[in-house]
Structures are given as structure tokens and as C-alpha cells.
Design a protein around this motif. Structure first.
Motif, PDB file in Angstrom:
ATOM      1  N   ARG A 127       0.851  -1.179   0.000  1.00  0.00           N
ATOM      2  CA  ARG A 127       0.000   0.000   0.000  1.00  0.00           C
ATOM      3  C   ARG A 127       0.890   1.233   0.000  1.00  0.00           C
ATOM      4  O   ARG A 127       2.047   1.183   0.400  1.00  0.00           O
ATOM      5  N   MET A 128       0.339   2.312  -0.459  1.00  0.00           N
ATOM      6  CA  MET A 128       1.039   3.592  -0.457  1.00  0.00           C
ATOM      7  C   MET A 128       0.430   4.478   0.605  1.00  0.00           C
ATOM      8  O   MET A 128      -0.783   4.508   0.769  1.00  0.00           O
ATOM      9  N   GLY A 129       1.269   5.215   1.306  1.00  0.00           N
ATOM     10  CA  GLY A 129       0.753   6.088   2.348  1.00  0.00           C
ATOM     11  C   GLY A 129       1.325   7.488   2.261  1.00  0.00           C
ATOM     12  O   GLY A 129       2.377   7.707   1.644  1.00  0.00           O
ATOM     13  N   TRP A 130       0.607   8.416   2.850  1.00  0.00           N
ATOM     14  CA  TRP A 130       1.053   9.803   2.977  1.00  0.00           C
ATOM     15  C   TRP A 130       1.051  10.161   4.464  1.00  0.00           C
ATOM     16  O   TRP A 130       0.075   9.891   5.178  1.00  0.00           O
ATOM     17  N   PHE A 131       2.114  10.772   4.891  1.00  0.00           N
ATOM     18  CA  PHE A 131       2.248  11.259   6.256  1.00  0.00           C
ATOM     19  C   PHE A 131       2.674  12.724   6.199  1.00  0.00           C
ATOM     20  O   PHE A 131       3.122  13.204   5.159  1.00  0.00           O
ATOM     21  N   ARG A 132       2.546  13.388   7.312  1.00  0.00           N
ATOM     22  CA  ARG A 132       3.027  14.760   7.389  1.00  0.00           C
ATOM     23  C   ARG A 132       3.615  15.017   8.769  1.00  0.00           C
ATOM     24  O   ARG A 132       3.265  14.349   9.747  1.00  0.00           O
ATOM     25  N   ARG A 179       5.946   3.589   1.427  1.00  0.00           N
ATOM     26  CA  ARG A 179       5.411   2.280   1.047  1.00  0.00           C
ATOM     27  C   ARG A 179       5.118   1.460   2.299  1.00  0.00           C
ATOM     28  O   ARG A 179       6.003   1.290   3.152  1.00  0.00           O
ATOM     29  N   HIS A 180       3.904   0.986   2.355  1.00  0.00           N
ATOM     30  CA  HIS A 180       3.464   0.231   3.526  1.00  0.00           C
ATOM     31  C   HIS A 180       3.766  -1.254   3.378  1.00  0.00           C
ATOM     32  O   HIS A 180       3.566  -1.840   2.313  1.00  0.00           O
ATOM     33  N   ARG A 181       4.255  -1.831   4.442  1.00  0.00           N
ATOM     34  CA  ARG A 181       4.500  -3.272   4.499  1.00  0.00           C
ATOM     35  C   ARG A 181       3.882  -3.782   5.786  1.00  0.00           C
ATOM     36  O   ARG A 181       4.350  -3.467   6.871  1.00  0.00           O
ATOM     37  N   GLY A 182       2.858  -4.564   5.670  1.00  0.00           N
ATOM     38  CA  GLY A 182       2.253  -5.103   6.865  1.00  0.00           C
ATOM     39  C   GLY A 182       0.770  -5.251   6.694  1.00  0.00           C
ATOM     40  O   GLY A 182       0.205  -4.961   5.638  1.00  0.00           O
ATOM     41  N   PRO A 183       0.093  -5.711   7.725  1.00  0.00           N
ATOM     42  CA  PRO A 183      -1.348  -5.886   7.644  1.00  0.00           C
ATOM     43  C   PRO A 183      -2.071  -4.547   7.583  1.00  0.00           C
ATOM     44  O   PRO A 183      -1.543  -3.517   8.013  1.00  0.00           O
ATOM     45  N   ASP A 189       8.278   0.916   5.067  1.00  0.00           N
ATOM     46  CA  ASP A 189       9.703   0.576   4.975  1.00  0.00           C
ATOM     47  C   ASP A 189      10.481   1.414   3.981  1.00  0.00           C
ATOM     48  O   ASP A 189      11.702   1.297   3.899  1.00  0.00           O
ATOM     49  N   SER A 190       9.846   2.244   3.224  1.00  0.00           N
ATOM     50  CA  SER A 190      10.543   3.068   2.255  1.00  0.00           C
ATOM     51  C   SER A 190       9.846   4.423   2.191  1.00  0.00           C
ATOM     52  O   SER A 190       8.624   4.482   2.026  1.00  0.00           O
TER      53      SER A 190
END
Length: 124
Positions: free
Chosen positions: A31-36, A97-101, A112-113
Motif C-alpha cells: 500500500r502507499m501512504g502519505w504522512f506529514r 510504502r506500507h509493508r504489513g497488515p 519501509d521506504s
């Protein structure tokens, strides 16, 4: 690798679109994520999607204002459309990039990236 771009200065109530270009090895199960991260504050979850953007997830603070999508012409470019921006949206925005449940999608430790971040400043 991930590279975020598109930040800048905008007035409150305005819109801005961020891009995240993904290169290298990817996995359809990611999955792709956005954080700030605002000055003096911890990094916080903004939004995420499955790799094909079939499912999306948003923080309550941005729900209804921000939208995650993927560039139709370039399916390795992810977009974060931000509307009705508020001064409290000012932060450095990161894609990752999301890695996990799925249950961990809101936690930065499950990514992880990371891209290098792009600064969004919303003036009042």
C-alpha cells in the motif's frame, strides 16, 4: 525509491496536489501512504491506498478534503489532492510504502521506504 513533489505556498482555502513517483521494485500487495510532520510535532498519518487505489484510507482531519489517486497515464505516480487547505495543514509531507497488515496502515513504523518529503505551507 519514492520521490514526493508538488509542495509550496498556498492561501487558506486553496488547493494543492502532491505527487509521489515510485521506482524500483514494488509489490502489488503493498500500500502507499502519505504522512506529514509539522514543526515540533510528531509525524502523523494523512492517507493511504492500496497499490491500485481500489481502497483508500484517510485521517479524520483530512477526510472530505484530501483525495488519494494514481496518475492514469503513469501508474507509478501517486497523487494527493488537497482541497480546502487550512493553516494547520502546514507540514512536510511524505509518501511511503506500507509493508504489513491493513491494521497497521496508520502507523509510520509499518512503512519501509520513504520519500524525501515536500513542504506545504498554508497561509492564513
Amino acid at each position: 525509491q519514492l520521490q514526493a513533489s508538488g509542495g509550496g505556498l498556498v492561501q487558506a482555502g486553496g488547493s494543492m496536489r502532491l505527487s509521489c513517483a515510485v521506482s524500483g521494485r514494488t509489490a502489488s500487495s503493498s500500500r502507499m501512504g502519505w504522512f506529514r510532520q509539522a514543526p515540533g510535532k510528531e509525524r502523523e498519518f494523512v492517507a493511504a491506498s492500496t497499490w491500485n487505489v481500489a481502497s483508500t484510507y484517510y485521517a479524520d482531519s483530512v477526510k472530505g478534503r484530501f483525495t488519494v489517486s494514481r496518475d492514469n497515464a503513469k501508474n507509478t505516480v501517486y497523487l494527493l489532492q488537497m482541497n480546502s487547505l487550512k493553516p494547520e495543514d502546514t507540514a512536510v509531507y511524505y509518501c511511503a510504502r506500507h509493508r504489513g497488515p491493513l491494521s497497521t496502515v496508520r502507523f509510520s513504523t509499518s512503512y519501509d521506504s520513504w520519500g524525501q518529503g515536500t513542504l506545504v505551507t498554508v497561509s492564513s
